[in-house]
Motif scaffolding. Structure first.
Motif, PDB file in Angstrom:
ATOM      1  N   UNK A 699     -16.381 -52.276 -16.326  1.00 43.43           N
ATOM      2  CA  UNK A 699     -16.178 -51.947 -15.066  1.00 43.43           C
ATOM      3  C   UNK A 699     -16.469 -50.490 -14.400  1.00 43.43           C
ATOM      4  N   UNK A 700     -16.912 -50.405 -13.187  1.00 41.76           N
ATOM      5  CA  UNK A 700     -17.399 -49.189 -12.694  1.00 41.76           C
ATOM      6  C   UNK A 700     -16.549 -48.928 -11.408  1.00 41.76           C
ATOM      7  N   UNK A 701     -15.618 -49.826 -11.145  1.00 46.67           N
ATOM      8  CA  UNK A 701     -14.798 -49.554 -10.040  1.00 46.67           C
ATOM      9  C   UNK A 701     -14.122 -50.967  -9.664  1.00 46.67           C
ATOM     10  N   UNK A 702     -13.481 -51.188  -8.485  1.00 49.55           N
ATOM     11  CA  UNK A 702     -12.929 -52.246  -8.368  1.00 49.55           C
ATOM     12  C   UNK A 702     -13.567 -53.419  -7.889  1.00 49.55           C
ATOM     13  N   UNK A 703     -14.988 -53.306  -7.685  1.00 56.12           N
ATOM     14  CA  UNK A 703     -15.637 -54.606  -7.328  1.00 56.12           C
ATOM     15  C   UNK A 703     -17.024 -54.588  -8.213  1.00 56.12           C
ATOM     16  N   UNK A 898      -9.073 -55.351 -15.991  1.00 57.44           N
ATOM     17  CA  UNK A 898      -9.061 -55.159 -14.500  1.00 57.44           C
ATOM     18  C   UNK A 898      -7.775 -55.174 -13.881  1.00 57.44           C
ATOM     19  N   UNK A 899      -7.288 -54.312 -13.185  1.00 62.04           N
ATOM     20  CA  UNK A 899      -6.166 -54.283 -12.550  1.00 62.04           C
ATOM     21  C   UNK A 899      -6.305 -54.165 -11.216  1.00 62.04           C
ATOM     22  N   UNK A 909      -6.295 -58.862 -15.148  1.00 64.17           N
ATOM     23  CA  UNK A 909      -7.396 -59.617 -15.616  1.00 64.17           C
ATOM     24  C   UNK A 909      -8.042 -59.230 -16.734  1.00 64.17           C
ATOM     25  N   UNK A 910      -8.177 -60.176 -17.567  1.00 69.23           N
ATOM     26  CA  UNK A 910      -9.450 -59.775 -18.972  1.00 69.23           C
ATOM     27  C   UNK A 910     -10.689 -60.568 -18.792  1.00 69.23           C
TER      28      UNK A 910
END
Length: 934
Positions: A699-703, A898-899, A909-910
């Motif tokens: 993950x490189x950010x929220x989206x 991911x939170x 989430x995983x």
């Protein structure tokens, strides 16, 4: 093998023509040189010089062989003109040896012409690709036509050599009266047929081997008045040869066939399944003076105005009294358009003899909404004795398939214009020639020797129609022919995506299962050409086709009875078992017995019903399916239900772990079933390249999520719309990227990419500037390719910082070996790696597939065991908890956490990535529990 290596091998190993091949590698090397003003002029000069050299050599060699075959023909004519073939065996052996030597020379010469032609075509294609300029001068100066004419001259010499072999055979053996019959009905006798593939470069060599035993069969020569005189002597053949010496008799003729099918490809499906009574309709023509030569190969002869044949092929199973057959009638092109439009068929169109067949074919075409779908074009060479049809061999070369879908044809046309096909390149060539052998006798020994050679490869029941549909309409079919490999299937699917014309055809060609569409006939497309004032064609009454009576043998009745008795035996066994369980068993056994009893009664009733149905069909000879479609499946389902009930009732007490909690009160690990739900979601990612197999996630950010692929590609996707935003290629094709990671604490623009091939290394890539540098991890992981996962944890909050004194601008990294995790530190200086220092090792029992560190926990995926191990690294106690990975797959290769906040609730989430199949799933995670059920 690449073409350059083939040319090199031929140059080194061919003693006669090795120095006469194109200098392909020199021309190719010139194309790779840096651009300069004179490069193009130099290339054209070099190519023209090579063309002149090769053309002079080929012209000289062809002329030389013509003189040789003329001399041999005269010698054979002189020696075989003796009365009653009083020729010494030594003379025949000598002439046969000379003919064999001439055949070898022809094969070597044809191979030289073939590879030189291919070499010039390929080097010009490579030049056009590098320069983005179409080289029209090659075709404009008729260079390609020279090679075509040269091969035609060689084929004509082969025809003369075939006749010389026939003369020698006549001199060796005495034909019986049966073998002297010249009248051959090519559509009435029955043969057993087998098909083979022959590589293009082996076609001529195979022809040379065949003519030693069976002559080339040229239909026009056989029909000529001179030839129709009984060929009973060698001298008569050679006298005809003398008159035909300079005549360009074609040894092969073009055959074109347009196949009809509906939008659902029902004919394709029925022929694939070899269903009884499956029919196939096609429009066929022979020859064609005007031929369209496409760029880089492929020939499409235009149809003549007359002698177009409409054919119906009908398949019959072996248990049917009739044999599979082919019927046809002739039409001119104007009448063909009227015929397809549904206009009434009369004797002036097809003749009195074919009127019934034409009406039946027209009715079937309109009832099944059949339209032109694909076309096959090939050049056929036949081998057969003029006096016998016991052995007939055909070889179809230069095979081309064309897409004739309605969306690509002009309105009112029954075929596509050849010029349109050339422009859209909506055609494919077949890399092999198709050899078909039809025998009315046992396989001759000489033919067995040829079939055992490496030149042929048997392909049982090969169909040009089925191959054309699979190659040009891959997304409309549900089943590929067996000769398509998985790589070829992927290739045609990928090609169909790129081919815009096919894509549009597929979008508009989806068949609707409504009665309105069923009533829409082909007449709409064709009546425009017939009469614009008419609203439609006159409806034709359905023609009645005689019912086929099944061939019944006495043993069929006994087979039906034996099958019924076997069903009765199974029913009796269940009744006995059920009675024993009810009479002597405990409560659970009695329930089991009562379950088996109705099942046994049901089997008895069903077996009796099927027995009498089959008996009625056998007595009346009605066609239909004689196999039992539903019985075995229903019996299996009922038995499985009964056995599952038995296991559940009788052994429940022995499996408490399926129903109880663990002794410490916590829930046992659960294997989550993979299905869509609020807690489980499969990402429907669009825009990924073909064959992109996820190997890791980050993950490189929220989206935004990074995805690595086995190979040298990485991609970013937007988690909101699940679309690919960018695809990057890292390094060369030797890389095997297994993991990817982003370190926001160091820099959000720094991407760490782990590769295990050619060495274990980390590639540090600056996303903004594109700058990269590498660090070798072989001194930490060893020389074997074992790097499968990377994880990062802040040095300040980790107990591992005590193992190393430096902490400025540094972090703790975890890299997976085969069954261990190496902990090391990478120091950064201005976003560049300064050093890598190993710290410690964490041992694992199982192969590691992926790593990620989140909130003080190191998550380790053991893909071969289907387990997820969590290691507490924040406390330094190395405490571990084991969780089951979702599903039954062992292909999980990537993991990311991911939170996020959904509504007013925080979700954890995983994300898990699988390479087999290529999927990415999002699961909801709860601390202390693990994956929540779907």
């Amino acid at each position: 093998m690449k073409f350059g290596k083939v040319i090199t091998r031929l140059t080194e190993n061919d003693p006669r023509y090795g120095h006469q091949f194109i200098h392909y590698n020199i021309l190719k090397a010139h194309l790779k040189e840096p651009d300069r003003p004179t490069k193009e002029v130099e290339f054209v000069q070099m190519l023209d010089s090579e063309l002149q050299r090769v053309k002079e050599i080929i012209t000289y060699k062809v002329g030389e062989v013509k003189v040789t075959v003329r001399t041999l023909r005269i010698q054979v004519q002189m020696i075989t003109s003796l009365a009653k073939y009083e020729v010494k065996p030594e003379s025949l052996d000598r002439f046969r040896s000379l003919a064999d030597s001439l055949g070898d020379e022809l094969s070597a010469m044809e191979r030289c012409v073939y590879y030189n032609s291919e070499g010039f075509r390929k080097i010009i294609k490579k030049h056009d690709k590098n320069t983005s300029i179409r080289s029209t001068w090659y075709d404009a100066q008729n260079h390609h036509d020279f090679f075509v004419r040269s091969r035609e001259n060689i084929e004509n010499i082969l025809l003369q050599l075939s006749d010389i072999y026939e003369v020698l055979r006549l001199a060796e053996v005495t034909h019986t009266a049966n073998s002297q019959s010249l009248g051959i009905d090519q559509e009435t006798f029955e043969r057993k047929s087998s098909k083979y593939w022959v590589a293009a470069e082996d076609v001529f060599a195979l022809k040379t081997a065949l003519i030693k035993h069976i002559p080339l069969y040229v239909f026009q020569r056989t029909k000529s008045p001179v030839r129709r005189q009984r060929v009973t002597s060698a001298s008569s053949i050679l006298l005809q040869l003398e008159s035909e010496e300079d005549a360009s008799s074609e040894t092969a003729g073009w055959i074109s066939s347009v196949y009809l099918d509906n939008e659902g490809l029902d004919s394709y499906r029925r022929r694939m399944n070899m269903e009884e009574g499956a029919t196939l309709f096609r429009i066929r023509w022979y020859g064609g003076k005007e031929e369209i030569l496409h760029a880089y190969g492929g020939t499409l002869p235009r149809p003549p105005q007359v002698d177009l044949y409409v054919e119906r092929k009908t398949h019959h199973e072996s248990w049917v009294a009739e044999k599979s057959k082919k019927e046809r009638f002739a039409l001119n092109e104007d009448d063909l358009v009227r015929f397809l439009a549904g206009h009434e068929v009369d004797e002036s169109m097809v003749g009195k003899k074919s009127i019934t067949l034409a009406q039946e074919v027209q009715t079937e075409i309109h009832n099944n909404v059949l339209v032109p779908m694909v076309r096959s074009v090939y050049k056929r060479t036949a081998f057969q004795l003029d006096s016998s049809n016991d052995v007939r061999i055909t070889m179809d070369a230069d095979l081309t398939f064309v897409n004739e879908h309605a969306s690509l044809r002009k309105s009112g046309h029954w075929r596509r214009n050849e010029g349109d096909v050339e422009e859209e390149l909506d055609w494919v060539t077949f890399p092999y020639a198709v050899l078909e052998i039809k025998l009315k006798c046992n396989t001759p020994a000489w033919l067995e020797d040829i079939l055992d050679s490496a030149m042929v490869r048997q392909v049982h029941k090969f169909s040009k129609f089925q191959h054309a549909c699979a190659a040009l309409l891959p997304k409309q079919i549900k089943q590929f022919p067996y000769w398509f490999t998985e790589d070829e299937i992927k290739s045609v699917l990928y090609a169909s995506e790129k081919r815009q014309s096919v894509h549009e055809a597929l979008q508009s060609g989806i068949r609707k299962a409504s009665s309105v569409v069923r009533q829409r006939s082909i007449a709409k497309d064709y009546t425009v050409l017939i009469n614009k004032d008419k609203k439609g064609a006159t409806a034709k009454p359905r023609s009645k086709i005689a019912n086929r009576r099944v061939k019944v043998e006495p043993k069929t009745f006994f087979a039906n009875e034996r099958t019924f008795i076997q069903w009765l035996t199974a029913s009796l066994l269940l009744v006995t078992l059920s009675s024993a369980l009810v009479g002597f068993g405990d409560h659970a056994a009695q329930i089991m017995g009562l379950t088996f009893m109705p099942l046994a009664i049901l089997i008895l009733i069903y077996a009796t019903f099927v027995f009498y149905i089959r008996l009625y069909r056998i007595k009346t000879g009605k066609p239909g399916r004689y196999d039992d479609v539903f019985g075995p499946g229903l019996l299996t389902v009922f038995l499985c239900v009964a056995l599952l009930t038995t296991i559940t009732l009788h052994f429940k007490e022995h499996l408490p772990s399926l129903y109880n909690v663990q002794p410490n009160g916590e829930l046992a690990n659960r294997v989550v079933e993979l299905k869509e739900s609020p807690t489980c979601h499969k990402l429907n990612i669009s825009g990924l390249p073909p064959f992109f197999e996820p190997s890791d996630l980050a993950l490189a950010g929220p989206d935004i999520m990074w995805i690595a692929s086995g190979g040298n590609m990485i991609a970013t996707i937007n988690l909101q719309n699940e679309k690919v935003e960018e695809v990057y290629t890292v390094g060369d094709e030797k890389l095997d990227i297994e993991c990817v990671m982003v370190i926001p604490e160091v820099s959000p623009d720094i991407l760490l990419i782990g590769s295990e091939e050619p060495i274990n290394e980390i590639i540090v890539r600056n996303i903004t500037s594109g700058r990269t540098n590498q660090i070798n991890l072989n001194h930490i992981l060893g020389a074997d390719p074992v790097l499968e996962g990377l994880a990062y944890y802040s040095l300040a909050s980790s107990p591992f910082h005590q193992l190393h004194g430096e902490s400025n601008n540094s972090g703790i990294f975890f890299a997976s070996g085969l069954n261990r995790i190496e902990v090391f530190m990478l120091s950064f200086n201005d976003s560049r790696i300064a050093s890598a220092t190993p710290l410690t090792t964490i041992e694992m029992k199982g192969k590691i597939g992926a790593l990620v560190a989140h909130d003080g926990i190191l998550y380790v995926v053991l893909d071969n065991m289907g387990k997820l191990i969590t290691v507490d690294i924040a406390s330094g106690k190395n405490a571990r908890v084991v969780h089951d990975l979702p599903g039954n797959t062992k292909g999980w290769e990537g993991i990311a956490h991911h939170l996020t906040v959904v509504g007013s609730e925080q979700k954890h989430y995983v994300y898990l990535a699988s390479d087999t199949p290529s999927e990415i799933w999002r699961f909801e995670w709860e601390g202390g529990v693990g994956f929540l059920p779907c």
